[in-house]
Design a protein around this motif. Sequence first.
Motif, PDB file in Angstrom:
ATOM      1  N   UNK A  80       0.828  -1.211   0.000  1.00  0.00           N
ATOM      2  CA  UNK A  80       0.000   0.000   0.000  1.00  0.00           C
ATOM      3  C   UNK A  80       0.860   1.258   0.000  1.00  0.00           C
ATOM      4  N   UNK A  81       1.946   1.268   0.785  1.00  0.00           N
ATOM      5  CA  UNK A  81       2.830   2.435   0.829  1.00  0.00           C
ATOM      6  C   UNK A  81       3.481   2.674  -0.521  1.00  0.00           C
ATOM      7  N   UNK A  82       3.953   1.615  -1.152  1.00  0.00           N
ATOM      8  CA  UNK A  82       4.567   1.773  -2.472  1.00  0.00           C
ATOM      9  C   UNK A  82       3.540   2.213  -3.517  1.00  0.00           C
ATOM     10  N   UNK A  83       2.330   1.693  -3.415  1.00  0.00           N
ATOM     11  CA  UNK A  83       1.280   2.102  -4.342  1.00  0.00           C
ATOM     12  C   UNK A  83       0.915   3.571  -4.185  1.00  0.00           C
ATOM     13  N   UNK A  84       0.846   4.047  -2.950  1.00  0.00           N
ATOM     14  CA  UNK A  84       0.540   5.464  -2.721  1.00  0.00           C
ATOM     15  C   UNK A  84       1.663   6.360  -3.235  1.00  0.00           C
ATOM     16  N   UNK A  85       2.905   5.931  -3.059  1.00  0.00           N
ATOM     17  CA  UNK A  85       4.032   6.711  -3.559  1.00  0.00           C
ATOM     18  C   UNK A  85       4.002   6.761  -5.078  1.00  0.00           C
ATOM     19  N   UNK A  86       3.743   5.615  -5.716  1.00  0.00           N
ATOM     20  CA  UNK A  86       3.672   5.566  -7.181  1.00  0.00           C
ATOM     21  C   UNK A  86       2.559   6.468  -7.691  1.00  0.00           C
ATOM     22  N   UNK A  87       1.392   6.411  -7.054  1.00  0.00           N
ATOM     23  CA  UNK A  87       0.267   7.231  -7.480  1.00  0.00           C
ATOM     24  C   UNK A  87       0.573   8.712  -7.291  1.00  0.00           C
ATOM     25  N   UNK A  88       1.241   9.068  -6.188  1.00  0.00           N
ATOM     26  CA  UNK A  88       1.622  10.464  -5.944  1.00  0.00           C
ATOM     27  C   UNK A  88       2.580  10.961  -7.021  1.00  0.00           C
ATOM     28  N   UNK A  89       3.576  10.138  -7.362  1.00  0.00           N
ATOM     29  CA  UNK A  89       4.530  10.540  -8.401  1.00  0.00           C
ATOM     30  C   UNK A  89       3.845  10.676  -9.750  1.00  0.00           C
ATOM     31  N   UNK A  90       2.923   9.785 -10.058  1.00  0.00           N
ATOM     32  CA  UNK A  90       2.221   9.832 -11.340  1.00  0.00           C
ATOM     33  C   UNK A  90       1.365  11.088 -11.438  1.00  0.00           C
ATOM     34  N   UNK A  91       0.631  11.396 -10.366  1.00  0.00           N
ATOM     35  CA  UNK A  91      -0.197  12.615 -10.377  1.00  0.00           C
ATOM     36  C   UNK A  91       0.661  13.868 -10.450  1.00  0.00           C
ATOM     37  N   UNK A  92       1.774  13.873  -9.731  1.00  0.00           N
ATOM     38  CA  UNK A  92       2.660  15.033  -9.743  1.00  0.00           C
ATOM     39  C   UNK A  92       3.270  15.241 -11.124  1.00  0.00           C
ATOM     40  N   UNK A  93       3.674  14.170 -11.782  1.00  0.00           N
ATOM     41  CA  UNK A  93       4.241  14.288 -13.127  1.00  0.00           C
ATOM     42  C   UNK A  93       3.176  14.744 -14.118  1.00  0.00           C
ATOM     43  N   UNK A  94       1.953  14.266 -13.937  1.00  0.00           N
ATOM     44  CA  UNK A  94       0.875  14.680 -14.835  1.00  0.00           C
ATOM     45  C   UNK A  94       0.558  16.160 -14.646  1.00  0.00           C
ATOM     46  N   UNK A  95       0.525  16.612 -13.376  1.00  0.00           N
ATOM     47  CA  UNK A  95       0.283  18.034 -13.111  1.00  0.00           C
ATOM     48  C   UNK A  95       1.404  18.896 -13.683  1.00  0.00           C
ATOM     49  N   UNK A  96       2.641  18.441 -13.549  1.00  0.00           N
ATOM     50  CA  UNK A  96       3.775  19.216 -14.067  1.00  0.00           C
ATOM     51  C   UNK A  96       3.725  19.280 -15.587  1.00  0.00           C
ATOM     52  N   UNK A  97       3.346  18.192 -16.226  1.00  0.00           N
ATOM     53  CA  UNK A  97       3.248  18.190 -17.688  1.00  0.00           C
ATOM     54  C   UNK A  97       2.096  19.068 -18.148  1.00  0.00           C
ATOM     55  N   UNK A  98       0.994  19.067 -17.410  1.00  0.00           N
ATOM     56  CA  UNK A  98      -0.159  19.879 -17.799  1.00  0.00           C
ATOM     57  C   UNK A  98       0.102  21.360 -17.596  1.00  0.00           C
ATOM     58  N   UNK A  99       0.891  21.719 -16.615  1.00  0.00           N
ATOM     59  CA  UNK A  99       1.163  23.131 -16.366  1.00  0.00           C
ATOM     60  C   UNK A  99       2.384  23.624 -17.125  1.00  0.00           C
ATOM     61  N   UNK A 100       3.015  22.762 -17.895  1.00  0.00           N
ATOM     62  CA  UNK A 100       4.211  23.159 -18.623  1.00  0.00           C
ATOM     63  C   UNK A 100       3.951  24.172 -19.720  1.00  0.00           C
ATOM     64  N   UNK A 101       2.762  24.157 -20.293  1.00  0.00           N
ATOM     65  CA  UNK A 101       2.434  25.124 -21.328  1.00  0.00           C
ATOM     66  C   UNK A 101       3.054  24.814 -22.674  1.00  0.00           C
ATOM     67  N   UNK A 102       3.507  23.616 -22.878  1.00  0.00           N
ATOM     68  CA  UNK A 102       4.116  23.274 -24.155  1.00  0.00           C
ATOM     69  C   UNK A 102       3.034  22.977 -25.179  1.00  0.00           C
ATOM     70  N   UNK A 103       3.406  22.933 -26.437  1.00  0.00           N
ATOM     71  CA  UNK A 103       2.445  22.671 -27.501  1.00  0.00           C
ATOM     72  C   UNK A 103       2.476  21.219 -27.930  1.00  0.00           C
TER      73      UNK A 103
END
Length: 113
Positions: A80-103
């Motif tokens: 469960x701890x590893x799954x929560x960490x993986x999910x946190x990293x995935x959401x954080x990377x998705x948020x960073x990619x979405x806010x990047x403003x690239x085309x």
Amino acid sequence: MSLPTPATTPPSATPAHRHTPPVVDNAPPTCSKVTGGLAALACAACCAIPLLITAGVLTGAGAALLEQTLLAVAAGLAVAALGMWWLHRRRSAHRAAASGGSTSGCGGGTCGC
């Protein structure tokens, strides 16, 4: 005739847009740290079973049942701890990619996934 001072630069010399790469949070979240700590505690309790048998607190059958239960709980909490960490990293990377403003990529709406 006046000359420009060194502290000021002409408007054409300053960049109009500075691109900063998005930041991805790779640190484990608090809930993952707590769950991992509980898994370590369950593992330590499992290692203390022989001491409890020696002290006369547990019998052989009780120790066998407790050992299997603690091993299952520790494994479940670790997963469960590893799954929560993986999910946190995935959401954080998705948020960073979405806010990047690239085309290109997921941030610009042209994701080819």
